[in-house]
Design a protein around this motif. Structure first.
Motif, PDB file in Angstrom:
ATOM      1  N   LEU A   1       0.828  -1.203   0.000  1.00 32.50           N
ATOM      2  CA  LEU A   1       0.000   0.000   0.000  1.00 32.50           C
ATOM      3  C   LEU A   1       0.864   1.255   0.000  1.00 32.50           C
ATOM      4  O   LEU A   1       1.865   1.322   0.728  1.00 32.50           O
ATOM      5  CB  LEU A   1      -0.924   0.012   1.220  1.00 32.50           C
ATOM      6  CG  LEU A   1      -2.000  -1.085   1.272  1.00 32.50           C
ATOM      7  CD1 LEU A   1      -2.739  -1.026   2.597  1.00 32.50           C
ATOM      8  CD2 LEU A   1      -2.969  -0.927   0.107  1.00 32.50           C
ATOM      9  N   PRO A   2       0.494   2.252  -0.799  1.00 37.31           N
ATOM     10  CA  PRO A   2       1.292   3.487  -0.816  1.00 37.31           C
ATOM     11  C   PRO A   2       1.099   4.341   0.431  1.00 37.31           C
ATOM     12  O   PRO A   2       1.926   5.192   0.735  1.00 37.31           O
ATOM     13  CB  PRO A   2       0.781   4.215  -2.068  1.00 37.31           C
ATOM     14  CG  PRO A   2      -0.616   3.700  -2.252  1.00 37.31           C
ATOM     15  CD  PRO A   2      -0.595   2.289  -1.777  1.00 37.31           C
ATOM     16  N   VAL A   3      -0.017   4.129   1.140  1.00 38.19           N
ATOM     17  CA  VAL A   3      -0.313   4.879   2.364  1.00 38.19           C
ATOM     18  C   VAL A   3      -0.704   3.880   3.437  1.00 38.19           C
ATOM     19  O   VAL A   3      -1.061   2.737   3.143  1.00 38.19           O
ATOM     20  CB  VAL A   3      -1.447   5.900   2.130  1.00 38.19           C
ATOM     21  CG1 VAL A   3      -1.017   6.964   1.124  1.00 38.19           C
ATOM     22  CG2 VAL A   3      -2.717   5.208   1.657  1.00 38.19           C
TER      23      VAL A   3
ATOM     24  N   SER B   1      -8.412   2.850  -5.144  1.00 36.85           N
ATOM     25  CA  SER B   1      -7.377   3.016  -6.160  1.00 36.85           C
ATOM     26  C   SER B   1      -7.617   1.997  -7.262  1.00 36.85           C
ATOM     27  O   SER B   1      -8.561   1.211  -7.208  1.00 36.85           O
ATOM     28  CB  SER B   1      -5.979   2.826  -5.544  1.00 36.85           C
ATOM     29  OG  SER B   1      -5.839   1.500  -5.037  1.00 36.85           O
ATOM     30  N   ARG B   2      -6.750   1.997  -8.275  1.00 39.36           N
ATOM     31  CA  ARG B   2      -6.874   1.025  -9.356  1.00 39.36           C
ATOM     32  C   ARG B   2      -6.605  -0.386  -8.850  1.00 39.36           C
ATOM     33  O   ARG B   2      -7.171  -1.352  -9.357  1.00 39.36           O
ATOM     34  CB  ARG B   2      -5.907   1.367 -10.477  1.00 39.36           C
ATOM     35  CG  ARG B   2      -6.216   2.679 -11.198  1.00 39.36           C
ATOM     36  CD  ARG B   2      -5.245   2.928 -12.338  1.00 39.36           C
ATOM     37  NE  ARG B   2      -5.314   1.862 -13.328  1.00 39.36           N
ATOM     38  CZ  ARG B   2      -4.547   1.811 -14.412  1.00 39.36           C
ATOM     39  NH1 ARG B   2      -3.637   2.765 -14.623  1.00 39.36           N
ATOM     40  NH2 ARG B   2      -4.666   0.826 -15.278  1.00 39.36           N
TER      41      ARG B   2
ATOM     42  N   LEU C   1     -10.297  -1.294  -5.648  1.00 38.87           N
ATOM     43  CA  LEU C   1     -11.329  -0.414  -6.209  1.00 38.87           C
ATOM     44  C   LEU C   1     -12.107   0.337  -5.143  1.00 38.87           C
ATOM     45  O   LEU C   1     -12.521   1.480  -5.360  1.00 38.87           O
ATOM     46  CB  LEU C   1     -12.288  -1.241  -7.070  1.00 38.87           C
ATOM     47  CG  LEU C   1     -11.655  -1.952  -8.268  1.00 38.87           C
ATOM     48  CD1 LEU C   1     -12.689  -2.748  -9.032  1.00 38.87           C
ATOM     49  CD2 LEU C   1     -10.967  -0.943  -9.190  1.00 38.87           C
ATOM     50  N   LEU C   2     -12.328  -0.284  -3.996  1.00 41.40           N
ATOM     51  CA  LEU C   2     -13.035   0.375  -2.893  1.00 41.40           C
ATOM     52  C   LEU C   2     -12.136   0.566  -1.682  1.00 41.40           C
ATOM     53  O   LEU C   2     -12.613   0.724  -0.561  1.00 41.40           O
ATOM     54  CB  LEU C   2     -14.279  -0.433  -2.497  1.00 41.40           C
ATOM     55  CG  LEU C   2     -15.406  -0.477  -3.542  1.00 41.40           C
ATOM     56  CD1 LEU C   2     -16.555  -1.351  -3.056  1.00 41.40           C
ATOM     57  CD2 LEU C   2     -15.907   0.927  -3.866  1.00 41.40           C
ATOM     58  N   GLY C   3     -10.841   0.570  -1.915  1.00 42.93           N
ATOM     59  CA  GLY C   3      -9.896   0.771  -0.834  1.00 42.93           C
ATOM     60  C   GLY C   3      -9.676  -0.492  -0.019  1.00 42.93           C
ATOM     61  O   GLY C   3     -10.095  -1.597  -0.395  1.00 42.93           O
ATOM     62  N   THR C   4      -9.007  -0.327   1.110  1.00 43.14           N
ATOM     63  CA  THR C   4      -8.744  -1.439   2.023  1.00 43.14           C
ATOM     64  C   THR C   4      -9.258  -1.089   3.406  1.00 43.14           C
ATOM     65  O   THR C   4      -9.500   0.080   3.725  1.00 43.14           O
ATOM     66  CB  THR C   4      -7.233  -1.742   2.099  1.00 43.14           C
ATOM     67  OG1 THR C   4      -6.549  -0.607   2.663  1.00 43.14           O
ATOM     68  CG2 THR C   4      -6.663  -2.034   0.723  1.00 43.14           C
ATOM     69  N   ASP C   5      -9.404  -2.111   4.238  1.00 41.01           N
ATOM     70  CA  ASP C   5      -9.824  -1.870   5.615  1.00 41.01           C
ATOM     71  C   ASP C   5      -8.609  -1.560   6.471  1.00 41.01           C
ATOM     72  O   ASP C   5      -7.493  -1.361   5.958  1.00 41.01           O
ATOM     73  CB  ASP C   5     -10.616  -3.057   6.153  1.00 41.01           C
ATOM     74  CG  ASP C   5      -9.774  -4.334   6.208  1.00 41.01           C
ATOM     75  OD1 ASP C   5      -8.559  -4.283   5.921  1.00 41.01           O
ATOM     76  OD2 ASP C   5     -10.341  -5.386   6.540  1.00 41.01           O
TER      77      ASP C   5
END
Length: 351
Positions: free
Chosen positions: A115-117, A124-125, A128-132
């Motif tokens: 993860l970049p953050v 993100s690509r 698609l709905l982010g991560t928890d």
């Protein structure tokens, strides 16, 4: 002609099906719900961290169905292959092989370590709905959480309905002391604090799908007892029931062959709403932390993460949207079924 008549519904059933199809909202809601449910049942083919197909050295491998070790692909260790490992991917590609991946390369418990953050990361690509908050893909957890919620609701509704119908039939048919003591037992049993019992039992055992199903089944069967009981109280004194008894039919035959079909018509209209309530119950327990085992895909657990991470609105909004769509579809289906079985409806659709 005989085969054609065998597959033909009786006129009453045909009119009910026609009334159900005439309710466009409920009719299309049923197809949409079936599509979503079937998609979730085959989620391993679309949302998985295991490749669908690998071709290497003129041989085909199906990791989504069969487990392989790293040595099967030329690796050094006999442990289970990690297909997200760049080393293994490079090893396959350098040997002239190729890999077919599912559209979403994450399982519900797969953690994205790149993860970049910090997690929870925004959409993100890659996700698609982010991560928890643990770096797990939200789309994967929504798909598998939807499947578990619906399967839990179907199992609870099915077994609870069977118990409720049997209990209601016994009370309504025999009446007297059986009905009296049965009603008093239900009044006491329905007053027990279910949530407190779950909290107490959670300190002794680890909650899981079947454990929760068994506990909730102890209380969910009461929802249909009143309807079935009323139908049997009304039907046991009808002329055709008395005629069946006069011809020597036993109690079980009268109950389940003559009276039950009429009682089932009244109970079918409640089934979608009972399914709705069962899914809501599981979601509520997961939200409070007394539901499925930690790490299991759960819509309630995702809602709880959204509450704890207000800076990541995609968590709560994603779970809320899936729940809202799922429960709305079930309500629309239930309304259409209720109208289709309503005896006050016109016998024909008219022009």
């Amino acid at each position: 002609m005989s085969d054609r008549r065998f597959f033909t519904f009786n006129p009453v059933t045909q009119r009910r099906l026609a009334r159900f199809r005439a309710n466009r909202r409920g009719y299309w809601s049923l197809w949409i719900f079936l599509f979503l449910f079937c998609f979730s049942l085959s989620a391993e083919l679309f949302v998985n961290d295991q490749p669908l197909l690998i071709r290497l050295h003129h041989k085909f491998y199906c990791p989504v169905f069969i487990s392989y070790s790293e040595t099967d692909f030329g690796g050094e260790f006999a442990t289970a292959a990690d297909y997200r490992d760049p080393y293994l991917i490079e090893l396959i590609e350098k040997s002239g092989g190729w890999i077919i991946w599912p559209p979403i390369r994450y399982y519900y418990d797969t953690i994205n370590y790149d993860l970049p953050v910090p997690a929870p990361s925004p959409p993100s690509r890659e996700n698609l709905l982010g991560t928890d908050d643990q770096g797990r893909d939200v789309v994967a957890r929504l798909v598998y959480g939807f499947r578990i919620s619906v399967l839990f609701g179907l199992c609870l509704t099915f077994f609870g309905s069977i118990i409720g119908i049997v209990v209601g039939a016994l009370q309504g048919y025999y009446g007297g002391k059986i009905d009296l003591f049965g009603q008093r037992f239900m009044e006491i049993w329905s007053g027990l604090p279910v949530l407190y019992l779950l909290i107490i039992l959670s300190s002794f055992v680890q909650p899981n799908f079947w454990w929760l199903l068994g506990i909730m089944l102890l209380f969910s069967w009461m929802s249909l007892v009143g309807v079935v009981r009323a139908e049997f109280l009304r039907g046991r004194n009808l002329d055709y029931v008395r005629a069946a008894k006069a011809l020597g039919a036993g109690d079980l035959q009268v109950m389940f062959r003559h009276i039950l079909p009429n009682a089932v018509v009244a109970t079918i209209t409640f089934v979608p709403f009972i399914l709705n309530a069962s899914i809501t119950t599981l979601t509520s327990l997961d939200f409070l932390g007394f539901g499925m085992a930690p790490g299991s895909p759960s819509l309630g657990e995702l809602l709880a993460q959204g509450k704890a991470n207000l800076q990541a609105p995609w968590l709560g909004l994603s779970a809320f949207f899936v729940l809202a769509v799922m429960l709305s579809l079930l309500v629309f289906i239930g309304e259409a079924v209720r109208d289709a079985f309503d005896p006050r409806q016109a016998t024909g659709l008219g022009g």
